[in-house]
Motif scaffolding. Structure first.
Motif, PDB file in Angstrom:
ATOM      1  N   THR A 281      67.121 117.927  42.689  1.00 14.00           N
ATOM      2  CA  THR A 281      66.221 118.779  43.469  1.00 14.00           C
ATOM      3  C   THR A 281      66.905 119.123  44.794  1.00 14.00           C
ATOM      4  O   THR A 281      67.906 118.503  45.163  1.00 14.00           O
ATOM      5  CB  THR A 281      64.912 118.031  43.793  1.00 14.00           C
TER       6      THR A 281
ATOM      7  N   TYR B 259      65.864 118.453  47.618  1.00 11.77           N
ATOM      8  CA  TYR B 259      65.775 117.275  48.486  1.00 11.77           C
ATOM      9  C   TYR B 259      66.888 116.267  48.179  1.00 11.77           C
ATOM     10  O   TYR B 259      67.504 115.714  49.089  1.00 11.77           O
ATOM     11  CB  TYR B 259      64.398 116.630  48.320  1.00 11.77           C
ATOM     12  N   ASP B 260      67.136 116.037  46.877  1.00  9.35           N
ATOM     13  CA  ASP B 260      68.241 115.151  46.474  1.00  9.35           C
ATOM     14  C   ASP B 260      69.555 115.652  47.073  1.00  9.35           C
ATOM     15  O   ASP B 260      70.341 114.875  47.623  1.00  9.35           O
ATOM     16  CB  ASP B 260      68.408 115.128  44.942  1.00  9.35           C
TER      17      ASP B 260
ATOM     18  N   HIS C 145      70.016 117.635  49.612  1.00  8.12           N
ATOM     19  CA  HIS C 145      69.978 117.498  51.064  1.00  8.12           C
ATOM     20  C   HIS C 145      70.378 116.079  51.481  1.00  8.12           C
ATOM     21  O   HIS C 145      71.095 115.878  52.468  1.00  8.12           O
ATOM     22  CB  HIS C 145      68.586 117.877  51.554  1.00  8.12           C
ATOM     23  N   LYS C 146      69.965 115.085  50.717  1.00 12.44           N
ATOM     24  CA  LYS C 146      70.339 113.709  51.050  1.00 12.44           C
ATOM     25  C   LYS C 146      71.831 113.470  50.818  1.00 12.44           C
ATOM     26  O   LYS C 146      72.482 112.775  51.586  1.00 12.44           O
ATOM     27  CB  LYS C 146      69.509 112.706  50.251  1.00 12.44           C
TER      28      LYS C 146
ATOM     29  N   ASP D 269      69.072 121.242  55.366  1.00 14.34           N
ATOM     30  CA  ASP D 269      68.243 121.631  54.218  1.00 14.34           C
ATOM     31  C   ASP D 269      67.761 123.069  54.312  1.00 14.34           C
ATOM     32  O   ASP D 269      67.554 123.721  53.287  1.00 14.34           O
ATOM     33  CB  ASP D 269      67.061 120.664  54.043  1.00 14.34           C
TER      34      ASP D 269
ATOM     35  N   TYR E  27      67.919 125.114  50.575  1.00 11.74           N
ATOM     36  CA  TYR E  27      66.859 125.668  49.733  1.00 11.74           C
ATOM     37  C   TYR E  27      67.051 127.155  49.443  1.00 11.74           C
ATOM     38  O   TYR E  27      67.004 127.562  48.281  1.00 11.74           O
ATOM     39  CB  TYR E  27      65.485 125.384  50.355  1.00 11.74           C
TER      40      TYR E  27
ATOM     41  N   LYS F 119      58.077 118.997  41.622  1.00  9.83           N
ATOM     42  CA  LYS F 119      59.353 119.281  42.291  1.00  9.83           C
ATOM     43  C   LYS F 119      60.212 120.127  41.373  1.00  9.83           C
ATOM     44  O   LYS F 119      59.981 120.195  40.170  1.00  9.83           O
ATOM     45  CB  LYS F 119      60.061 117.985  42.688  1.00  9.83           C
TER      46      LYS F 119
END
Lengths: 193, 193
Positions: free
Chosen positions: A17, A19-20, A22-23, A37, A41, A66
């Motif tokens: 995702t 978010y993943d 971004h980490k 991030d 996106y 998600k």
DNA sequence: CACCACTAACTATGTCGATAGGTAGTTTTG
DNA sequence: CAAAACTACCTATCGACATAGTTAGTGGTG
């Protein structure tokens, strides 16, 4: 273009995702290419609209959802193509060296302080990267292990070797910066003897 | 902010037009901070509107006019202030190392070609900078000579020394990149038997 | 069960920078 | 003396990045 390919580099291992991703940009790939991030996106959306990624809504808890992206064949081809295309070198934009060139305008003490900060900054990076190489060498890097599990046996050695090679390059850069800043401290002493 | 201070660094020597500055950005200061003229002209206007520069219309030929800028006291203070303020380090964005980290995705020959290009690129820079140091050392650098003429005697040594010091730093960087790319070529050979 | 950290996914704004033009005058040179 | 190269100064557009904020659901802790 680099952001896009940094995303590919992560997504070819396994679907993720935004978010993943971004980490990951705070650790692994983030050491060579930083991105917030707010850039990730929209880029994922663009890549999907160009058929390079496919997104899939998956449930998360009772009501949450998600969006997980995986690389399409067209995406892999684009990534391989970028990997095989020579880089275009951008012209230098180096604030530390820009400042160094006109250091006669700084107070000697402020100049010293900045060179010490330069040494500290790059010493910190050096430590981080030494640690990364250690993780790769003793197989405790989670991301690399997932990557290796998704890599044909014959290519596993390469995969690890190039990660180490990259960190070694960053380490050489940091060492060069540290040595240069140390010479700078001596120079300031000599000139303000 | 760096562009602004690169402009200050040039303008504290002598008044210049936007066009003069634009040319300097192709040589001297351009080696550490690149900027196209489309960025320079608007920045000069902004600096003038903030009272950091003053522009003066001067005739050029029978009908032509040009605008020459000089640094105000407020401008000098701003430049000195920047010189005394520690840098904020931006996070890494390094396409060459990003690519290196995932080199298992490139064809070995394409990978080799890119490392050779990396060596060539940095060898070219190294040569340029060696030449620059030579120019400074034998006093044939026009810009530096104008700068020295505008510098109090006591500071002339510093002024030259910091220019050389800067180019030496760039040379160390280039040497590190070349050594790293050479190791990369050996690594590719080893991994592709 | 309230709270809080975390996961997830954005949006909005502004600046920086790359790229590509345009216009007008001047100087050099073939 | 016409063409070409250079000086001078812009503008316009687009993508890249930084920074900050928003909304909503999840999962663990006291």
């Amino acid at each position: 273009m680099s952001l896009r390919n940094a995303l590919f580099a992560l997504l070819v291992v396994e679907p993720m995702t935004g978010y993943d991703l971004h980490k990951q940009f705070e650790s692994s790939v983030g050491h060579v290419w930083h991105a917030p991030d707010s850039q990730i996106y929209p880029e994922l959306k663009r890549m999907e609209s160009e058929g390079l990624l496919e997104g899939e809504e998956i449930p998360w808890g009772p009501r949450g959802r998600k969006r997980q992206y995986h690389v399409t064949e067209a995406g892999k081809a684009a990534f391989r193509n970028w990997m095989n295309t020579p880089l275009e070198y951008a012209r230098t934009r180096d604030p530390a060296h820009l400042k160094a060139a006109y250091l006669e305008w700084a107070d000697p003490d402020a100049a010293r302080e900045q060179l010490r900060a330069h040494i500290e900054h790059h010493t910190g990076l050096l430590g981080q990267w030494r640690e990364k190489v250690r993780e790769i060498e003793d197989g405790s890097s989670a991301m690399l292990n997932r990557r290796l599990a998704n890599t044909p046996k014959a290519d596993r050695e390469k995969t690890s070797a190039y990660k180490i090679y990259t960190y070694e390059g960053l380490m050489s850069q940091a060492e060069a910066e540290i040595a240069w800043a140390r010479r700078g401290l001596k120079l300031i002493d000599r000139l303000n003897g």
